[in-house]
Design a protein around this motif. Sequence first.
Motif, PDB file in Angstrom:
ATOM      1  N   ASP A 132       0.795  -1.236   0.000  1.00  0.00           N
ATOM      2  CA  ASP A 132       0.000   0.000   0.000  1.00  0.00           C
ATOM      3  C   ASP A 132       0.824   1.281   0.000  1.00  0.00           C
ATOM      4  O   ASP A 132       0.286   2.354  -0.252  1.00  0.00           O
TER       5      ASP A 132
ATOM      6  N   SER B 208      -3.152  -4.204   0.669  1.00  0.00           N
ATOM      7  CA  SER B 208      -3.252  -3.407   1.887  1.00  0.00           C
ATOM      8  C   SER B 208      -2.752  -4.209   3.071  1.00  0.00           C
ATOM      9  O   SER B 208      -3.429  -5.121   3.545  1.00  0.00           O
TER      10      SER B 208
ATOM     11  N   ARG C 260      -0.778  -2.536   5.899  1.00  0.00           N
ATOM     12  CA  ARG C 260      -0.676  -1.729   7.122  1.00  0.00           C
ATOM     13  C   ARG C 260      -2.087  -1.418   7.637  1.00  0.00           C
ATOM     14  O   ARG C 260      -2.518  -0.273   7.694  1.00  0.00           O
ATOM     15  N   GLY C 261      -2.799  -2.472   8.004  1.00  0.00           N
ATOM     16  CA  GLY C 261      -4.205  -2.311   8.335  1.00  0.00           C
ATOM     17  C   GLY C 261      -5.044  -2.275   7.068  1.00  0.00           C
ATOM     18  O   GLY C 261      -4.610  -2.697   5.989  1.00  0.00           O
ATOM     19  N   GLU C 262      -6.264  -1.771   7.183  1.00  0.00           N
ATOM     20  CA  GLU C 262      -7.190  -1.720   6.046  1.00  0.00           C
ATOM     21  C   GLU C 262      -7.274  -0.344   5.408  1.00  0.00           C
ATOM     22  O   GLU C 262      -7.917  -0.181   4.372  1.00  0.00           O
ATOM     23  N   GLU C 263      -6.619   0.650   6.024  1.00  0.00           N
ATOM     24  CA  GLU C 263      -6.781   2.020   5.552  1.00  0.00           C
ATOM     25  C   GLU C 263      -6.333   2.184   4.097  1.00  0.00           C
ATOM     26  O   GLU C 263      -6.996   2.847   3.295  1.00  0.00           O
ATOM     27  N   GLY C 264      -5.183   1.587   3.755  1.00  0.00           N
ATOM     28  CA  GLY C 264      -4.701   1.688   2.380  1.00  0.00           C
ATOM     29  C   GLY C 264      -5.663   1.064   1.393  1.00  0.00           C
ATOM     30  O   GLY C 264      -5.887   1.592   0.291  1.00  0.00           O
TER      31      GLY C 264
ATOM     32  N   ILE D  24      -8.956   0.702   1.827  1.00  0.00           N
ATOM     33  CA  ILE D  24     -10.154   1.546   1.750  1.00  0.00           C
ATOM     34  C   ILE D  24      -9.888   2.739   0.840  1.00  0.00           C
ATOM     35  O   ILE D  24     -10.709   3.087  -0.024  1.00  0.00           O
ATOM     36  N   LYS D  25      -8.715   3.358   1.015  1.00  0.00           N
ATOM     37  CA  LYS D  25      -8.364   4.518   0.188  1.00  0.00           C
ATOM     38  C   LYS D  25      -8.253   4.123  -1.282  1.00  0.00           C
ATOM     39  O   LYS D  25      -8.797   4.813  -2.166  1.00  0.00           O
TER      40      LYS D  25
ATOM     41  N   SER E 154     -11.644   3.307  -2.802  1.00  0.00           N
ATOM     42  CA  SER E 154     -12.413   4.544  -2.981  1.00  0.00           C
ATOM     43  C   SER E 154     -11.942   5.320  -4.200  1.00  0.00           C
ATOM     44  O   SER E 154     -12.708   6.072  -4.802  1.00  0.00           O
TER      45      SER E 154
ATOM     46  N   PRO F 299     -14.288  -4.111   4.129  1.00  0.00           N
ATOM     47  CA  PRO F 299     -14.469  -3.183   5.246  1.00  0.00           C
ATOM     48  C   PRO F 299     -15.873  -2.580   5.234  1.00  0.00           C
ATOM     49  O   PRO F 299     -16.437  -2.289   4.183  1.00  0.00           O
TER      50      PRO F 299
ATOM     51  N   GLU G 166     -16.649   0.265   5.969  1.00  0.00           N
ATOM     52  CA  GLU G 166     -16.634   1.663   5.522  1.00  0.00           C
ATOM     53  C   GLU G 166     -16.937   1.813   4.032  1.00  0.00           C
ATOM     54  O   GLU G 166     -17.234   2.925   3.570  1.00  0.00           O
TER      55      GLU G 166
END
Length: 749
Positions: free
Chosen positions: A375, A390, A392-396, A398-399, A402, A447, A449
């Motif tokens: 990511d 992804s 390093r968690g799910e943030e990458g 999700i970004k 998106s 996720p 989100e």
Amino acid sequence: MRIIPLLVLILLYPLLSEAQKSHLNLIPKPDKVTYGEGSFQIAPNVALYSTETFAEASALLKEYPQLQTAPLEIVKKVNKKYQHGIRLFPAEQVDKIPANGFRLQIDASGILIKANEPQAMIHGLYTLIQMGMLQNNPLELPQLTIDDKPRFNYRGLHLDVSRHFMPLSFVKKYIDIMALYKFNHFHWHITDGAGWRLEIKQYPELTQKAAWRNYSNWKAWMNNGRQYVEQGTPNASGGFYTQAEARELVAYAAQKGITVIPEIEMPGHSEEVLAVYPQLACSGAPYTQGEFCVGNEETFTFLKNVLDEVLAIFPSEYIHIGGDEAEKKHWKTCPKCQALREQKGLKDEDELQSYAIQQMDEYLQSKGRKLIGWDEILEGGLTKGATVMSWRGEEGGIKAASMGHDVIMTPGSYLYFDSYQTDPRTQPEAIGGYLTLDKVYAYNPVPKELDADKAKHIRGAQANVWTEYMPTYQHVEYMTFPRALALAEVNWTSQETRNWLDFKERLQQHYKLLQQLDVNYYRPSYNVVSEIIFNKERLSNTLMLTAEQLVPNIYYTTDGTEPSHRSTPFTNPIEFTTTTLIKAASFIDSARVSPVEEIKLDIHKAIGKKVFYNNSWDGYPAEKELTLTNGVVGGLSYHDGQWQGFTKNFDAYIDFERREEIKSVAMRFMQIPGPGVFFPGEFQVFLSDNGKNYREVGTLKNLEDGKDPSLKFKTFEIKLEKPQMARYIKIVASNVQKGFLFTDEIVVY
């Protein structure tokens, strides 16, 4: 695991065991199973028919060793003539079988598998093969119909062969197990700073030197100079795969429905390349950095030449280029990198990395391939066709989703199989972390989100097996299985259909299967694990005792004596309203088969009192001001939400709001040096009546040097010679190692 589900399991175990006799134990769980009456006995030399489309896939039936078929007969047109034996036929419109699905039907006429494409037929065949392996008599199968399809199109498993080289024979075995459990992508991490593992004919030094080092063990090599040596020197350790061997593996995997995705690391994690081709480093010298000089055009010439040979071996749609953990500091002072940055109008080193990634992405796209990377490739911007892993968690993820990019979910907290899978105090050294089988199974790759329109970009999930602490293939097996079986079901079975207790029941039969395959899997532990739920209204602790066994036999005592098979059996959660010491262990008949676990349930004076911090927590808030006096102790991982982390000295006080009699003050700390978690150097307790003038009542010094890599817990307790009255208690614990201090509760009596 929560208390109610475990109780349900205990109560239902006799029923589940009975059901097991007549139901399948397939992993992953099929979408739909309809049972018929009776069974089908497979006769010797049973007829085998297939259309041309599935003829190659039919060879997989050789993996059903008890099954002896007549020679394959190719069917040009399916008609009533072919209504018996084993038949591999295309789906018809009336069957309503999804494009990626299959139907397996077993009845009195034999076995019929229908699918629209070879990949789906392979899944059907492996369902049949697994079913046979699970039967007491592999030639007698229940009559049934299975309709099945995968939830995700990408179902991945990774293997790092850079840190420790793995023989080709084992990599094939790894592929075998993946296929049996319906994985379809093998991510082969073949280059990294610890060794280059693929023959590149244009750059022979990559395998003549960068594939070999002066220590076989990665950790010893890391701690002793990190040097590479020429192949053939007496102390050379390592290895590489020839291009012929890589092609052999690609073909082997393809027969089983698995795509091999190679990873060629860039721009970071490339110490081994720069040791033999130092002109590609900013410094121009070996052993000075791990990142390619992106301002040097020769870097891109080298990488494109390498990729040309890689593309000729691996026909996969994706080519993985890494892209993670580049330090970038060398680029800041490199004239070539800074000249490129100014020329291209790039504002910082993130955009410089993005430029380098885009060059490789465009090159791969010009060859009809797609780039995939970790990511970090999002930093500075990303080209349209790139796919993100992804980690390093799910943030990458999700970004990226998106933004319209496809995503493979590989978050470390759920899918890094180099983490400990049980109590680290009982295990070989690992990189850290704590990832149990049930936590892997609990993962949902989509996720919450993301709305449906963006969620479609989640193509699936992958577990990563980094081998820093896995020097042998047996250790790789130990860390990968059975956790990979949990991921297999996460990726294949619909979220609504999955059930942990049902999976755990079916898994019992797969231990036998893994034994048949000679897999050195992690065996479920008999060690007692406690779960404590504190009720702040009742000031009580409810205790649950479990083990990794399906239905453990646990006996316990509360009087300080060692438990035996004559002690009280644990059957239901127990509520305690006073401080109690429990000792518990697992038994088989009269024999104890686990260590004695001691569980201290504290109902102490500080519960519910407010904590005031002179030095606040850093990065690990847990439950913030409520953490250290909530009556809840931490578990085996500092990620569990009950351990509070500090990078400075711990310095805090409690206000009882009135004077109280104080007899003892204690705190428990964690130590695991790998990720930089240490016990305090000193533990000091002070008392005060006004919150301004404090008197020291005790100091404890820690004598451990922190060099032992194992996980440890230590309670620092100051017992007063005589009880003292005070309103305020202040505690100071010094952070002499300059790492993290982790603590979970201030216990006051």
